[in-house]
Write a protein that holds these residues in place. Structure first.
Motif, short mmCIF file in Angstrom:
data_model
loop_
_atom_site.label_atom_id
_atom_site.label_comp_id
_atom_site.label_asym_id
_atom_site.label_seq_id
_atom_site.Cartn_x
_atom_site.Cartn_y
_atom_site.Cartn_z
N LEU A 22 0.80 -1.09 -0.06
CA LEU A 22 0.07 0.01 0.01
C LEU A 22 0.85 1.02 0.00
N VAL A 23 1.89 1.24 0.99
CA VAL A 23 2.64 2.44 0.95
C VAL A 23 3.62 2.51 -0.45
N MET A 26 0.81 3.75 -2.98
CA MET A 26 0.23 5.00 -2.37
C MET A 26 1.06 6.17 -2.78
N LEU A 27 2.52 6.11 -2.38
CA LEU A 27 3.40 7.25 -2.43
C LEU A 27 3.65 7.53 -3.81
N VAL A 30 -0.31 9.29 -5.56
CA VAL A 30 -0.97 10.60 -5.20
C VAL A 30 -0.14 11.86 -5.98
N ILE A 275 9.42 13.03 6.74
CA ILE A 275 8.45 13.62 6.08
C ILE A 275 8.42 15.19 5.78
N VAL A 283 11.07 8.07 4.69
CA VAL A 283 9.73 7.84 5.21
C VAL A 283 9.44 6.39 4.94
N ALA B 162 2.29 11.48 5.51
CA ALA B 162 3.51 11.36 4.73
C ALA B 162 3.24 11.02 3.26
N ILE B 163 2.13 10.32 3.04
CA ILE B 163 1.80 10.02 1.62
C ILE B 163 1.30 11.24 1.05
N PHE B 164 0.31 11.96 1.51
CA PHE B 164 -0.44 12.84 0.93
C PHE B 164 0.26 14.41 1.05
N LEU B 249 3.35 19.14 10.73
CA LEU B 249 2.89 18.57 9.55
C LEU B 249 1.43 19.35 9.30
#
Lengths: 316, 312
Positions: A22-23, A26-27, A30, A275, A283, B162-164, B249
């Motif tokens: 998923l990570v 998704m990374l 997006v 992040i 990350v 972290a993703i968005f 964040l």
């Protein structure tokens, strides 16, 4: 029994695989993903193209995924794109003991506070003790851990100057330096957890104290200490253990924030700095390790529970 | 009292001029105060929670009118201790702390309520679908929910940020998604227990559509535990937003939010204790009040706990 444990291990591995997958996707799915931002930061189009090729971004996504997964399984999490490009696994290797000692110490402190408080509240139900602990538990649960961290620094580091305000010293440099740096963060992390634990021990004890065999123990004229600790507490702790996994997860979540207050370069600080710097290999690596800790503590608790509680059935 | 009539005939036999002045006079039982009033009267903690929350909400809504100064105006002496002019002191840029905290209530409460609202809508919808239709849809949805369930909500929120990426909008999306698993689980459990109830079966045999059964017959009965969960979640969502802002964040650095004010305070607490104390007090009071109210609601609705209170 063995089959049950095996099943749980397989399940834990599946969860880890799902998180990693998923990570990874998704990374990349997006908009404005960190990869593209990173390429953009490089500026020079030729250098960017080179970096693209070096990172394998010119290949189809499933090939990238397979290659990435293969590398992760070998413990290769890539390099930080920030500063001196240290390997991610090295950063994490340094961070893990810090976070684990913080969480471990917090766990211990919480236990030392919660067990006596929980027992006392249950045995002397409705007393001043009980009410005091109830209020304290509510406060502990509602207090943001990072605020508690600031208050502790304010009192013990700034005003009393008993303890250092920030930093971390490894255990190899001596017990007291290690403890003195870790005790404030550990209290900040452990307080909410100890509040929950105390409430749970209280209700579990109340439940058990009502049971017939406890009445029999009283009727036999056994001393109070024996009834409470030997007969009641041991059984009251069984349901408490089931939530230990979730509770330990809570400690880890607390550590993520509190490490940032005390400038301890543990997993939480690595993750947050990653992040903020958009350092996506870091990350990704930090998420994987943090997740692994959660998943395997849960596994451990499940197994522990089946070992401790003889009433549980293994096959469904 | 003299014209008190026998109860059964009371309504019909009154002459027009002798309208009873009270319920007792009319021979009716005294109107009982609603249950929630009784709960508040008995439960002082809940009353405290309600009052604090009303105060916080009012200060969020009316901040422009009640805040003594502009929260962004850097026009005072820096790091002034609390005084009559500045009840909570000023910060490192010479801004009035009380005004900043009052304005901070806006973002904190807004994010807390909106994220939980979104999480509730999406989560309940997913849970209804999973529970009602079962089969592969159930497996698909619940596999994901279970995955998320393995981690604390706050950690999920950090992962999603972290993703968005950072920023207020992303924080709202991240926190909403992070909290939906609780609602999905509750909704699904309720559907499973209600699906075979006779009134649902009879609605179905009358030819009611799935949508109607879910919306009209199942959802209203599943509402109580969802509301209790929502209350608890709001307090955790406020903590999550404060935490994310604290870590840098969340919102942009100029926006006053409780988490951010605390984060800025870190550098100066050795010289200005008030910067470290008051914003956190605001967070704690709010969260504490919501927790008190949540407990009272649980009593009121008589909801057994669907989840261990340890997750957040």
């Amino acid at each position: 029994m063995t089959r049950y444990i095996l099943k749980r291990v397989v399940h834990a591995l599946l969860v880890m695989w799902a998180v990693a997958t998923l990570v990874f996707f998704m990374l990349r799915a997006v908009p404005g993903d960190p990869l593209r931002a990173m390429l953009f930061d490089v500026g020079d189009p030729q250098a960017a193209e080179e970096l693209r090729r070096k990172l394998g971004l010119d290949q189809p996504i499933y090939v990238q995924y397979a290659l990435w997964l293969g590398r992760v399984l070998q413990g290769d999490l890539g390099n930080s794109i920030y500063g001196s490009r240290v390997s991610v696994s090295r950063i994490l290797k340094e961070a893990i003991p810090r976070t684990l000692s913080l969480a471990g110490l917090a766990f211990l402190i919480a236990l030392l506070l919660a067990v006596p408080a929980g027992i006392l509240s249950a045995v002397k139900r409705g007393s001043l003790w009980d009410h005091t602990f109830t209020v304290l538990a509510f406060l502990g649960l509602s207090m943001p851990d990072f605020w508690l961290a600031i208050l502790l620094i304010l009192v013990f580091a700034v005003h009393l100057q008993w303890l250092p305000a920030i930093g971390y010293v490894p255990l190899s440099k001596g017990f007291w330096p290690w403890l003195s740096h870790l005790i404030l963060p550990a209290i900040a992390v452990g307080t909410a957890f100890s509040a929950i634990l105390a409430r749970m021990i209280r209700s579990a004890m109340l439940e058990v104290l009502r049971l017939d065999y406890i009445q029999v123990a009283w009727a036999k004229g056994l001393p109070e200490r024996r009834v409470i600790f030997k007969h009641a507490l041991r059984n009251a702790l069984i349901p408490v253990i089931t939530v230990m996994g979730i509770a330990f997860a809570l400690l880890m979540a607390g550590a993520v924030i509190v490490e940032n207050v005390f400038a301890i370069k543990g997993l939480g600080r690595v993750l947050i700095q990653g992040i903020l710097n958009r350092d996506y290999p870091v990350v990704q690596g930090a998420i994987l390790v943090v997740s692994a800790i959660f998943v395997f503590t849960n596994l451990l608790v499940d197994v522990l529970y089946t070992l401790i509680n003889p009433r549980i059935r293994y096959e469904e | 009292m003299k014209n008190r009539q026998p109860r059964a005939s009371a309504a019909v036999q009154y002459p027009a001029q002798a309208v009873p002045r009270s319920r007792e006079e009319a021979g009716l039982p005294r109107r009982r105060s609603p249950r929630w009033v009784k709960v508040l009267r008995r439960d002082k903690k809940a009353l405290f929670g309600l009052l604090v929350l009303l105060g916080m909400t009012a200060s969020a809504i009316f901040a422009p009118w009640i805040a003594p100064y502009d929260p962004r105006a850097q026009e005072f002496e820096m790091l002034l201790p609390p005084s009559a002019a500045h009840p909570l002191g000023t910060d490192d840029l010479g801004r009035d702390l009380l005004s900043r905290i009052l304005y901070g209530a806006r973002i904190s409460l807004f994010v807390g309520v909106v994220t939980v609202g979104l999480a509730m809508i999406v989560g309940v919808f997913l849970g209804l679908l999973a529970g009602y239709y079962g089969g592969w849809l159930d497996s698909l949805i619940m596999r994901y929910i279970d995955l998320q369930w393995a981690f604390p909500n706050f950690i999920i929120a950090v992962y999603l940020v972290a993703i968005f990426g950072t920023g207020l909008e992303n924080v709202i999306v991240a926190v909403s998604l992070a909290f939906l698993d609780d609602f999905a689980r509750i909704a699904r459990a309720m559907v499973l227990s209600l699906r075979e109830e006779e009134y649902v079966l009879s609605a179905r045999s009358l030819g009611a559509s799935d949508l109607r059964i879910m919306g009209k017959h199942i959802l209203p009965n599943a509402l109580a535990p969802v509301i209790v969960q929502a209350t608890v979640s709001v307090s955790y969502a406020i903590l999550a937003e404060a935490g994310l802002s604290f870590l840098g964040l969340g919102v942009k650095p100029t926006t006053p939010t409780w988490g951010l004010i605390l984060s800025d305070a870190r550098t100066f607490i050795s010289r200005a204790w008030w910067l470290g104390v008051f914003p956190g007090l605001a967070i704690m009071l709010t969260v504490l009040s919501i927790n008190f109210l949540g407990d009272a609601l649980r009593d009121l609705f008589d909801v057994r706990e669907y989840r261990e209170e340890t997750k957040r």
